[in-house]
Design an enzyme around this catalytic site. Structure first.
Site, mmCIF file in Angstrom:
data_model
loop_
_atom_site.group_PDB
_atom_site.id
_atom_site.type_symbol
_atom_site.label_atom_id
_atom_site.label_comp_id
_atom_site.label_asym_id
_atom_site.label_seq_id
_atom_site.Cartn_x
_atom_site.Cartn_y
_atom_site.Cartn_z
ATOM 1 N N TYR A 154 26.558 81.212 55.357
ATOM 2 C CA TYR A 154 27.065 80.195 56.276
ATOM 3 C C TYR A 154 27.249 78.874 55.542
ATOM 4 C CZ TYR A 154 22.251 78.425 56.349
ATOM 5 O OH TYR A 154 21.029 77.922 55.982
ATOM 6 N N CYS A 155 28.099 78.011 56.127
ATOM 7 C CA CYS A 155 28.300 76.657 55.613
ATOM 8 C C CYS A 155 28.647 75.759 56.804
ATOM 9 C CB CYS A 155 29.399 76.626 54.548
ATOM 10 S SG CYS A 155 30.993 77.279 55.102
ATOM 11 N N THR A 156 29.083 74.542 56.550
ATOM 12 C CA THR A 156 29.283 73.582 57.638
ATOM 13 C C THR A 156 30.340 74.029 58.639
ATOM 14 O OG1 THR A 156 28.704 71.803 56.091
ATOM 15 C CG2 THR A 156 29.707 71.162 58.175
#
Length: 468
Positions: A321-323
């Site tokens: 996951y990331c922003t």
């Protein structure tokens, strides 16, 4: 309640403007509706409120003939009735007035696409943003578009529609975030008091949009990795908890240390990278791909040639996951190219998860760093508690600001030891300039220094720039 900060000038000036000119022919009295003619500012039409005078007889001394005629045609009873009408009209139109003034939205978006002529798109896109007073930052590259913009909803939607008018960019992945009333006041009030460094160019700065041309919309430094060709499996926020709760799943945070420091998912692995381009090296070291990569690839080829050969499962299931999701697109594409078979990533990123998953059911811990003046957000995308160190552009907490290493606009506990005294002095000078003049470089920034006729500049000084 109406927000006066949205108007171009204070109510007193609105009264003067209204009383200094008579109402146009074949129109209603300016007192009858509560809202007069709208003035177009930078392409956006904003209502100009007209207030009735409680003591019209005191205005008779005004030299303006139109003012006298306006007052002469009024009487106390008529004005009282008009004030009642205005009050009722305001009460009925509070919500619609807020809508007319325009609530701000922030939209982050991206799209990987084959876009070799991206440079031709820059000028028309920038011109449209400036015309509509949409601020923010946009990156154009041969692999697509990536950006975050802020403005009133109608203007932002027009910009997004223009971008998607190019069929290659149609279907942008978007995450929308509301804006706090304080930030709306800054935007609509056209405040020039913006913070230093990155904050000055952030999406909330009302008068500025950057459209940059780059080699990549998110820098990994590996041209062979192409999300256009293949990416991992998207997982919705509703299904994310189940996936990362499985002990067989390795959860990886693809962001950098300054982001993971203030929040991450429970049980996630932090690669401790300082830049996204460091991620491939971490993966190779973490999973020993340099040593086992050739063997893994050989096993894949052997399996394709013989159905009876069973490939040993050496690489785990990955959930990343990331922003907002863009880094995961490239990261998942990279992992697939390295022999990983089960690669999943959170659709819409952390922002979409915080927007849709209730806090009571959430596995997120802390706050999420965002690349604008909000600095961080919490569940429901409410603004977080962190501030920005304008010395290093990293998020800092209230506790960090109590540390002896913290100096506003200069340093914080995370950058103090990394900065030389010379760098700190330059930062202090910039901060002083901003506090005194509201702009870095002083009030004469961008102007040529004035030279007196009796004191010509020396040849040696002609090449020196004027820097305060």
């Amino acid at each position: 309640m109406l927000r006066f900060c949205h108007w171009r000038f204070p109510p007193s000036l609105a009264v003067a403007r209204m009383l200094s000119s008579p109402p146009p022919l074949h129109s209603h009295s300016p007192f009858s509706g509560g809202v007069g003619n709208s003035s177009s500012i930078g392409g956006n039409s904003k209502p100009e409120l007209l207030f009735p005078q409680s003591q019209p007889q005191n205005l008779s001394s005004s030299p303006s003939s139109s003012l006298k005629s306006t007052v002469a045609c009024s009487n106390a009873g008529a004005i009282r009735r008009s004030m009642t009408t205005v009050s009722q009209s305001f009460s009925d139109r509070t919500e619609s007035s807020d809508s007319d003034l325009g609530s701000l939205v922030v939209v982050s978006f991206y799209k990987f696409a084959d876009f070799p002529d991206h440079a031709d798109f820059r000028k028309p896109l920038k011109d449209l943003c400036e015309e509509l007073r949409v601020s923010g930052g946009i990156i154009l590259a041969p692999e697509g578009i990536n950006g975050s913009i802020c403005g009133i909803r109608e203007s932002v939607e027009r910009v997004l529609a223009f971008i998607q008018s190019d069929i290659r960019l149609n279907g942008l992945r978007q995450v929308e975030t509301p804006v706090s009333p304080e930030q709306e006041a800054i935007h609509h009030g056209h405040s020039s008091s913006s913070p230093l460094a990155a904050g000055e160019d952030a999406p909330f700065r009302w008068d500025h949009v950057r459209v940059k041309l780059k080699k990549e919309i998110v820098t990994l430094g590996m041209p062979s990795v192409s999300p256009i060709e293949r990416v991992g499996t998207y997982v919705s926020p509703e299904e994310w908890n189940e996936l990362i709760s499985d002990p067989e799943t390795v959860v990886i945070d693809v962001r950098n240390t300054y982001e993971t420091r203030i929040g991450k998912f429970k049980g996630a692995v932090d690669p401790c990278t300082t830049a996204f381009r460091n991620f491939p090296t971490w993966v190779e070291n973490q999973f020993a791909l340099k040593q086992e990569g050739n063997e893994t690839q050989a096993n894949v080829e052997q399996e394709e040639c013989s159905e009876t050969t069973e490939k040993p499962k050496t690489l785990p299931r990955i959930a990343m996951y990331c922003t907002g999701g863009i880094r995961c697109e490239k990261a998942s594409s990279f992992l697939l190219s390295q022999g990983f078979e089960e690669v999943y990533h959170l659709k819409g990123g952390i922002l979409k998860y915080l927007e849709e998953v209730p806090k009571t059911e959430s596995l997120w811990e802390g706050e999420c760093f965002v690349f604008d003046k909000r600095v961080s957000v919490e569940h429901g995308l409410a603004q977080g508690t962190h501030k920005l160190c304008y010395g290093c552009k990293q998020p800092i907490s209230d506790e960090d600001m109590e540390a002896p290493e913290y100096e506003y606009g200069v340093s914080c506990p995370y950058c103090y030891s990394k900065k030389s005294e010379e760098e700190k002095e330059r930062a202090r000078a910039r901060q002083t300039q901003f506090e005194e003049w509201g702009v870095i470089g002083g009030p004469d920034k961008g102007r040529r220094p004035v030279t007196k006729p009796d004191s010509p500049r020396k040849k040696s000084n002609a090449k020196l720039g004027s820097s305060i």
